[in-house]
Write an enzyme that holds these catalytic residues in place. Structure first.
Site, PDB file in Angstrom:
ATOM      1  N   LYS A   1       0.839  -1.210   0.000  1.00 26.36           N
ATOM      2  CA  LYS A   1       0.000   0.000   0.000  1.00 26.36           C
ATOM      3  C   LYS A   1       0.872   1.258   0.000  1.00 26.36           C
ATOM      4  CE  LYS A   1      -2.787   0.717   3.666  1.00 26.36           C
ATOM      5  NZ  LYS A   1      -2.872   2.109   4.157  1.00 26.36           N
TER       6      LYS A   1
ATOM      7  N   ASP B   1       2.470  -0.477  12.417  1.00 22.50           N
ATOM      8  CA  ASP B   1       1.307  -1.105  11.776  1.00 22.50           C
ATOM      9  C   ASP B   1       1.157  -2.585  12.130  1.00 22.50           C
ATOM     10  OD1 ASP B   1       0.698   1.271  10.577  1.00 22.50           O
ATOM     11  OD2 ASP B   1       1.366   0.695   8.576  1.00 22.50           O
TER      12      ASP B   1
ATOM     13  N   ARG C   1      -5.711   1.942  18.688  1.00 28.15           N
ATOM     14  CA  ARG C   1      -5.399   0.506  18.664  1.00 28.15           C
ATOM     15  C   ARG C   1      -4.972  -0.031  20.031  1.00 28.15           C
ATOM     16  NH1 ARG C   1      -2.715   0.544  12.581  1.00 28.15           N
ATOM     17  NH2 ARG C   1      -4.712   0.527  11.496  1.00 28.15           N
TER      18      ARG C   1
HETATM   19  C1  S3P Z   1       2.728   5.113   6.238  1.00 27.59           C
HETATM   20  C2  S3P Z   1       3.413   5.489   7.377  1.00 27.59           C
HETATM   21  C3  S3P Z   1       2.941   5.115   8.727  1.00 27.59           C
HETATM   22  C4  S3P Z   1       2.047   3.894   8.666  1.00 27.59           C
HETATM   23  C5  S3P Z   1       0.943   4.060   7.653  1.00 27.59           C
HETATM   24  C6  S3P Z   1       1.521   4.269   6.268  1.00 27.59           C
HETATM   25  C7  S3P Z   1       3.273   5.543   4.921  1.00 27.59           C
HETATM   26  O1  S3P Z   1       2.168   6.178   9.271  1.00 27.59           O
HETATM   27  O2  S3P Z   1       1.499   3.662   9.936  1.00 27.59           O
HETATM   28  O3  S3P Z   1       0.117   2.915   7.634  1.00 27.59           O
HETATM   29  O4  S3P Z   1       2.861   5.015   3.878  1.00 27.59           O
HETATM   30  O5  S3P Z   1       4.131   6.437   4.915  1.00 27.59           O
HETATM   31  P1  S3P Z   1       2.851   7.476   9.951  1.00 27.59           P
HETATM   32  O6  S3P Z   1       3.502   8.243   8.867  1.00 27.59           O
HETATM   33  O7  S3P Z   1       1.694   8.210  10.580  1.00 27.59           O
HETATM   34  O8  S3P Z   1       3.802   6.977  10.953  1.00 27.59           O
END
Ligand code: S3P
Length: 435
Positions: A27, A321, A352
């Site tokens: 993703k 995550d 969470r």
């Molecule tokens: C992400 C960074 C993380 C992660 C999120 C996706 C990304 O969040 O928890 O699911 O794609 O850069 P944060 O940037 O809030 O730490």
């Protein structure tokens, strides 16, 4: 196992997982690939893009900005993006709704901070509660005019961008999303933008942009330097999502008789630190690297069931995550597991800390919620009725817990998985059917 029309998943536990699986695309890489393709001059082609509503929101937002995003002509399920550089992005005619996707919202705020337009960004009830000051403040420091709810601490946000001037910005949290927003702004700012994080965060953006020839320099693991410019167009097969892999890895680790191989997955070191945690708990896991795409190592993760024991998990941004499903592993381990230094868990798609406490408790697991994490005492969880709280990772973590628990369990609000992994139940069932 069945998912009924009221979006409840029913699972009978203790069935081993066996066989091989390739996962939907990562993703995080998918969001970035779409945005970078839009900024390049030329057509990019992406296959194995992450399914689900989150990445769909990024596609739709780019279309609103005038970017052509369409299915390729052949049957490879490729997406083609005709990029024409930053200047070709047009002012959005309507509010951009990012749904549940924090990555879409935060990346777009950074992108739009550099455009001489007025943009309005919002999201669903969960996203509108999530913290935005962390991205708004440093973008304001570069010259963007951003306003919004709670002094732009929350969405909806309005962005009047353009005329950015690069300078050093110190981010208040380590965050892959915030860092990427600042990179997207820095690529449009005059001079040099130096982005300094308090700790390293996931590094897809810098790996991909360096591979695509954009003017970005990694000074050290917390500091990036960005100048005005854009990436080149590219072709990419998105590697499998390492966070989605975590659900299968934990399921195979805790259910006796399991043996699985997850192929073609991103094994970016910053994304698979959860494997080290599981190994420290006694899990039998092997990683084989087979190649690299746009700076991202890709490989296979092989897992065999083994008895687990409790551990201490000092969370870093990089494994936040995976903490819900690591808490599930802890519920099946011998002894206590303490998750610390993970206050960020409280500002994800759900709180969470609270939601994992509630769902594991339903299975008869002893859990103590803390301000910065959880303590979980492992044992023999009993099947129960659980709920997703509208959070995709809680839904999938609950399903993994149900797979390991005795008897039958249900996961209500199963439709939450649609944001990142709509086919999760089918893929899980396929591995459970190969016994
Ligand atoms: C992400 C960074 C993380 C992660 C999120 C996706 C990304 O969040 O928890 O699911 O794609 O850069 P944060 O940037 O809030 O730490």
């Amino acid at each position: 196992m069945s998912a009924g029309p009221v979006t409840e998943l029913t699972i009978t536990g203790e069935v081993p997982l066996r066989g091989q699986i390739r996962l939907p695309g990562c993703k995080g890489i998918s969001h970035r690939a779409l945005v970078f393709a839009a900024l390049a001059h030329g057509t990019s082609r992406i296959t194995n893009l992450a399914p689900g509503d989150d990445v769909g929101r990024t596609c739709a937002a780019l279309a609103t900005l005038g970017v052509s995003v369409r299915n390729g002509d052949d049957d490879s399920a490729a997406i083609e993006i005709a990029g024409a550089g930053f200047d070709a992005l047009r002012e959005p005619e309507d509010v951009i709704d990012c749904g549940n996707s924090g990555t879409t919202l935060r990346l777009l705020v950074g992108l739009l901070a550099g455009r001489p337009h007025l943009s309005v960004l919002t999201g669903d009830a969960s996203l509108r509660l999530r913290p935005m000051a962390r991205v708004v403040r440093p973008l304001r420091a570069l010259g963007a005019l951003i306003d919004g709810a709670a002094d732009a601490g929350r969405a909806p946000l309005t962005v009047r961008g353009g005329g950015l001037v690069g300078e050093r910005v110190d981010l208040e949290v380590a965050s892959g999303q915030v860092k990427t927003a600042l990179v997207l702004a820095g690529l449009q700012a005059g001079g040099v933008t130096e982005i300094v994080e308090p700790a390293p965060s996931r590094d897809h953006t810098e790996r991909m942009l360096v591979a695509l020839g954009a003017p970005l320099e990694r000074v050290d693991d917390r500091t990036l330097r960005v100048r005005e410019g854009a990436p080149r167009a590219f072709e990419l097969e998105v590697p499998g999502d390492p966070s989605s892999a975590a659900f299968f890895v934990v399921a195979a680790a805790i259910i006796p008789g399991s043996s699985i191989v997850i192929e073609g997955v991103s094994v970016n070191p910053g994304r698979v630190e959860y494997l080290d945690v599981l190994r420290a708990m006694g899990a039998r896991i092997e990683v084989t690297i087979s190649g690299e795409v746009l700076g991202e190592p890709v490989g296979a993760i092989a897992v065999e069931a083994a008895p687990l024991h409790g551990t201490e998990i000092f969370s870093r941004e990089a494994i936040v995550d995976e903490l819900p499903v690591l808490a599930v592993a802890a519920a099946f381990a011998d002894g206590a597991t303490e998750i610390r230094d993970a206050a960020e868990l409280a500002v994800k798609e759900s709180n969470r800390i609270t939601t994992m406490h509630q769902e594991l408790s339903r299975l008869g697991v002893a859990v103590e919620p803390r301000a910065d994490g959880l303590v979980v005492w492992g044992g023999r969880p009993q099947g129960a009725a659980m709920t997703s709280h509208g959070d995709h990772r809680i839904a999938m973590a609950a399903a993994v817990a149900a797979c390991g628990a005795t008897g039958e369990s249900t996961v209500g609000g199963w439709d939450a998985v649609a944001v990142s992994y709509p086919g999760f139940a089918e893929d899980l069932e396929r591995l459970r059917g190969e016994g």
